[in-house]
Structure formats: C-alpha cells, structure tokens
Enzyme design. Structure first.
Site, PDB file in Angstrom:
ATOM      1  N   SER A   8       0.646  -1.277   0.078  1.00  0.00           N
ATOM      2  CA  SER A   8       0.087   0.493   0.166  1.00  0.00           C
ATOM      3  C   SER A   8       0.963   1.261   0.038  1.00  0.00           C
ATOM      4  O   SER A   8       1.553   1.280   0.792  1.00  0.00           O
ATOM      5  CB  SER A   8      -1.142  -0.188   1.230  1.00  0.00           C
ATOM      6  OG  SER A   8      -1.424   1.090   1.456  1.00  0.00           O
ATOM      7  N   HIS A  31      -1.331  -1.006  -4.451  1.00  0.00           N
ATOM      8  CA  HIS A  31      -2.050  -0.369  -3.596  1.00  0.00           C
ATOM      9  C   HIS A  31      -2.622   0.733  -3.199  1.00  0.00           C
ATOM     10  O   HIS A  31      -1.772   1.176  -2.621  1.00  0.00           O
ATOM     11  CB  HIS A  31      -2.687  -1.848  -2.679  1.00  0.00           C
ATOM     12  CG  HIS A  31      -4.195  -1.055  -2.015  1.00  0.00           C
ATOM     13  ND1 HIS A  31      -5.278  -1.833  -2.732  1.00  0.00           N
ATOM     14  CD2 HIS A  31      -5.097  -0.901  -0.559  1.00  0.00           C
ATOM     15  CE1 HIS A  31      -5.895  -1.889  -0.955  1.00  0.00           C
ATOM     16  NE2 HIS A  31      -5.970  -0.901  -0.557  1.00  0.00           N
ATOM     17  N   ASP A  33      -4.550   3.295  -2.018  1.00  0.00           N
ATOM     18  CA  ASP A  33      -5.487   4.287  -1.219  1.00  0.00           C
ATOM     19  C   ASP A  33      -6.166   5.651  -1.313  1.00  0.00           C
ATOM     20  O   ASP A  33      -5.465   6.254  -1.545  1.00  0.00           O
ATOM     21  CB  ASP A  33      -5.520   4.005   0.468  1.00  0.00           C
ATOM     22  CG  ASP A  33      -5.053   2.336   0.995  1.00  0.00           C
ATOM     23  OD1 ASP A  33      -6.433   1.833   0.406  1.00  0.00           O
ATOM     24  OD2 ASP A  33      -3.946   2.648   0.990  1.00  0.00           O
ATOM     25  N   MET A  35      -8.673   8.579  -0.583  1.00  0.00           N
ATOM     26  CA  MET A  35      -9.910   9.290   0.802  1.00  0.00           C
ATOM     27  C   MET A  35     -10.011  10.684   0.380  1.00  0.00           C
ATOM     28  O   MET A  35      -9.203  11.078  -0.195  1.00  0.00           O
ATOM     29  CB  MET A  35      -8.367   8.904   1.937  1.00  0.00           C
ATOM     30  CG  MET A  35      -8.656   7.685   2.061  1.00  0.00           C
ATOM     31  SD  MET A  35      -7.086   7.237   3.670  1.00  0.00           S
ATOM     32  CE  MET A  35      -6.696   5.962   3.234  1.00  0.00           C
ATOM     33  N   HIS A  64      -8.584   1.419  -4.009  1.00  0.00           N
ATOM     34  CA  HIS A  64      -9.322   0.816  -3.338  1.00  0.00           C
ATOM     35  C   HIS A  64      -9.674   2.150  -2.668  1.00  0.00           C
ATOM     36  O   HIS A  64      -9.527   3.772  -2.258  1.00  0.00           O
ATOM     37  CB  HIS A  64      -8.545   0.497  -1.815  1.00  0.00           C
ATOM     38  CG  HIS A  64      -9.314   0.157  -0.628  1.00  0.00           C
ATOM     39  ND1 HIS A  64      -9.079   0.284   0.498  1.00  0.00           N
ATOM     40  CD2 HIS A  64     -11.041   0.587  -0.631  1.00  0.00           C
ATOM     41  CE1 HIS A  64      -9.931   0.203   1.228  1.00  0.00           C
ATOM     42  NE2 HIS A  64     -11.282   0.443   0.687  1.00  0.00           N
ATOM     43  N   MET A  66     -12.408   5.518  -0.659  1.00  0.00           N
ATOM     44  CA  MET A  66     -12.980   5.489   0.786  1.00  0.00           C
ATOM     45  C   MET A  66     -13.509   6.676   0.081  1.00  0.00           C
ATOM     46  O   MET A  66     -12.624   7.650   1.104  1.00  0.00           O
ATOM     47  CB  MET A  66     -11.465   5.542   1.638  1.00  0.00           C
ATOM     48  CG  MET A  66     -11.681   3.704   2.047  1.00  0.00           C
ATOM     49  SD  MET A  66      -9.620   3.340   3.340  1.00  0.00           S
ATOM     50  CE  MET A  66      -8.674   4.068   1.914  1.00  0.00           C
ATOM     51  N   MET A 135     -12.366  -5.362   5.024  1.00  0.00           N
ATOM     52  CA  MET A 135     -11.454  -4.365   6.087  1.00  0.00           C
ATOM     53  C   MET A 135     -11.391  -4.948   7.081  1.00  0.00           C
ATOM     54  O   MET A 135     -12.140  -4.792   8.505  1.00  0.00           O
ATOM     55  CB  MET A 135     -11.876  -2.768   6.070  1.00  0.00           C
ATOM     56  CG  MET A 135     -12.257  -2.101   4.911  1.00  0.00           C
ATOM     57  SD  MET A 135     -10.738  -1.969   3.797  1.00  0.00           S
ATOM     58  CE  MET A 135      -9.426  -1.196   5.488  1.00  0.00           C
ATOM     59  N   GLY A 140      -9.507   4.435   6.988  1.00  0.00           N
ATOM     60  CA  GLY A 140      -8.354   6.014   6.894  1.00  0.00           C
ATOM     61  C   GLY A 140      -7.583   6.407   7.342  1.00  0.00           C
ATOM     62  O   GLY A 140      -7.583   7.543   7.183  1.00  0.00           O
ATOM     63  N   PHE A 141      -7.099   5.499   8.248  1.00  0.00           N
ATOM     64  CA  PHE A 141      -5.165   5.485   8.325  1.00  0.00           C
ATOM     65  C   PHE A 141      -4.554   4.428   8.140  1.00  0.00           C
ATOM     66  O   PHE A 141      -4.960   3.303   8.459  1.00  0.00           O
ATOM     67  CB  PHE A 141      -5.343   6.081   9.664  1.00  0.00           C
ATOM     68  CG  PHE A 141      -6.451   8.181   9.515  1.00  0.00           C
ATOM     69  CD1 PHE A 141      -5.682   8.924   9.330  1.00  0.00           C
ATOM     70  CD2 PHE A 141      -7.656   8.078   9.949  1.00  0.00           C
ATOM     71  CE1 PHE A 141      -5.405  10.391   9.645  1.00  0.00           C
ATOM     72  CE2 PHE A 141      -8.087   9.010  10.016  1.00  0.00           C
ATOM     73  CZ  PHE A 141      -6.874  10.373   9.785  1.00  0.00           C
ATOM     74  N   GLY A 143      -1.171   2.364   9.685  1.00  0.00           N
ATOM     75  CA  GLY A 143      -0.394   2.092  10.567  1.00  0.00           C
ATOM     76  C   GLY A 143      -1.466   1.563  11.807  1.00  0.00           C
ATOM     77  O   GLY A 143      -1.043   1.763  12.960  1.00  0.00           O
ATOM     78  N   ASP A 173      -7.592  -5.781   4.441  1.00  0.00           N
ATOM     79  CA  ASP A 173      -6.314  -4.080   4.412  1.00  0.00           C
ATOM     80  C   ASP A 173      -7.094  -4.183   5.955  1.00  0.00           C
ATOM     81  O   ASP A 173      -7.599  -3.964   6.620  1.00  0.00           O
ATOM     82  CB  ASP A 173      -7.297  -3.405   3.518  1.00  0.00           C
ATOM     83  CG  ASP A 173      -6.715  -2.437   3.748  1.00  0.00           C
ATOM     84  OD1 ASP A 173      -5.687  -2.201   3.906  1.00  0.00           O
ATOM     85  OD2 ASP A 173      -6.968  -1.771   2.438  1.00  0.00           O
ATOM     86  N   GLY A 174      -5.446  -4.160   6.132  1.00  0.00           N
ATOM     87  CA  GLY A 174      -5.547  -3.262   7.609  1.00  0.00           C
ATOM     88  C   GLY A 174      -4.489  -3.989   8.588  1.00  0.00           C
ATOM     89  O   GLY A 174      -5.073  -5.171   9.035  1.00  0.00           O
ATOM     90  N   GLY A 175      -3.429  -3.530   9.083  1.00  0.00           N
ATOM     91  CA  GLY A 175      -2.711  -4.142   9.910  1.00  0.00           C
ATOM     92  C   GLY A 175      -2.366  -5.404   9.332  1.00  0.00           C
ATOM     93  O   GLY A 175      -1.442  -6.194  11.079  1.00  0.00           O
ATOM     94  N   SER A 196       2.757  -0.742   6.203  1.00  0.00           N
ATOM     95  CA  SER A 196       4.019   0.142   7.008  1.00  0.00           C
ATOM     96  C   SER A 196       4.570  -1.648   7.865  1.00  0.00           C
ATOM     97  O   SER A 196       6.234  -0.819   7.518  1.00  0.00           O
ATOM     98  CB  SER A 196       3.229   0.424   8.290  1.00  0.00           C
ATOM     99  OG  SER A 196       2.305  -0.844   9.079  1.00  0.00           O
TER     100      SER A 196
END
Length: 228
Positions: A8, A31, A33, A35, A64, A66, A135, A140-141, A143, A173-175, A196
């Site tokens: 990402s 990827h 993002d 927003m 993606h 958002m 998700m 939205g953010f 990390g 997606d996420g963490g 990250s």
C-alpha cells in the site's frame, strides 16, 4: 489458490511515488488508497496521481476508493489506469450496476466492507465481483492495529465463496504484517494489502517476499484451501 501481496502506497513517501513503486517490484499489485475526507476522515490522492502512477510502473494498480458517491467516481479510476477498482458498498447506491460498469471498462470489480458491515446481506452480489475486500481496521488511516474480531467474518466470507463455487479473490486490508498474515490466510484470505509492514522495512522488496512465503505456508495448511 495463488497468494497475492499488494503493498500500500499509503505508507510510502508521497514525494517519491515512482521510486517507491519500483522498490516493491515483484509485488502482484500496487494498492492505492483514495480518501476524500468525507467517507473517511483523511485526504490522500485522486485521479491525476493514479494517472501518473500508471505511467510510472508496470505493476498493476489496485485502487481502493474510500470516497462518497462511488457510483460517480469509480469508473474514472479505470480510465486513469487502474486495473482493479474497489468501491465501498456503504458508499454505492447501485453496487451491481457499478461493478458491471467497472468490468465493462476493462478492470476487475471489487467491493469493500467496513468492519461493522456484515457480508451475509450481500451474498447474492458475489457473482458480480472479481474480489471482495474485508477491512481489518476502520478505514481512513494507515498503521492501525489488526482487528482479530474480523477473522470469523473472513471465514464466513470464504464459506460463501465456496458455497457458490466462485473464483473470487478475498482481500484483507489493515494491520497486515508478519504477525497477522498467517491468521488471515488460515481464515480464507488470499490477497493481502500491507503498508507499513512493507514500506517501513529497510528492504521493501524483501518484505514482500517474506510476507508471501508466510502466507503461502499458512494457505498450504488451511482447511479451506485443501478442500478447494
């Protein structure tokens, strides 16, 4: 089922996007993002940056969105060069029509679900899609910490995909990191967005390879993949 790793660029250096795209050569997708500071409380980039990225890299772009009013804006990202476009079902007025329009323009159509949005009401839509995104953080953010409570939802989604005999990619997606990717793969995911965990590494390309190895190992032992 082939494992796919999608770095990402939300975690990349925005001043060096072309270089950052090249730093993860060997990744399956890049990827992106998008927003709008309305659907989510953050503002990133839009169509002009996607157009520039598409010219700067041979890695296909996985956009993606958002954003609000996905029905209006999503097709423009195909025209900008995205090979896969994900819209949020919470932001789409006519998701089936939108998925068909994205496909008709030549891209893969994907639908995303926020953590609190259940998959079951959208079971009948699955044949209209090429990918479904679960998700694993609130969008939205970057990390954020992985939400373990999403693992049962990933499992239920994989069961629905199998029930209908679909060749539908299941993305998370996420963490996603070295400490969480195996759990996601075991639950049924086969496409992994990592921000990250890739761009925070000293060697992003090596991080992609390591994550792929982990995911492939977990997939090889997962009951859903063995039964496929």
């Amino acid at each position: 089922m082939a494992v796919q790793i999608n770095p990402s660029i939300l975690s990349a250096d925005f001043a060096r996007l072309a270089e950052e795209a090249k730093a993860v050569e060997g990744a399956d997708w890049l990827h992106v993002d998008v927003m709008d500071n309305h659907f989510v409380p953050n503002l990133t980039l839009g169509v002009p940056v996607v157009e520039s990225l598409a010219r700067a890299t041979d890695t296909p772009l996985d956009c993606h969105l958002m954003i609000e009013d996905a029905d209006r804006w999503a097709p423009q990202y195909v025209e900008a060069g995205a090979s896969s476009v994900t819209f949020h079902v919470e932001a789409a007025g006519a998701p089936v029509r939108l998925a068909r329009e994205i496909r008709a323009k030549g891209a893969r159509a994907s639908m995303a679900l926020k953590p609190a949005t259940p998959i079951e009401p959208y079971e009948d839509l699955l044949p209209e899609l090429d990918m479904l995104l679960i998700m694993t953080v609130e969008p939205g953010f970057g990390g954020q910490s992985f939400l373990d409570i999403m693992l049962p939802k990933i499992r239920r989604t994989r069961e629905l995909i199998k029930k209908h005999g679909l060749e539908l990619w299941l993305q998370v997606d996420g963490g996603v990191s070295a400490s969480t990717i195996e759990r996601c793969a075991d639950a049924g995911a086969d496409v992994f967005v990592a921000g990250s965990a890739v761009y925070g590494a000293s060697d992003p390309a090596a991080a992609v390879r390591a994550l792929r190895t982990q995911a492939e190992g977990a997939t090889g032992k997962a009951s859903w993949a063995c039964d496929h």
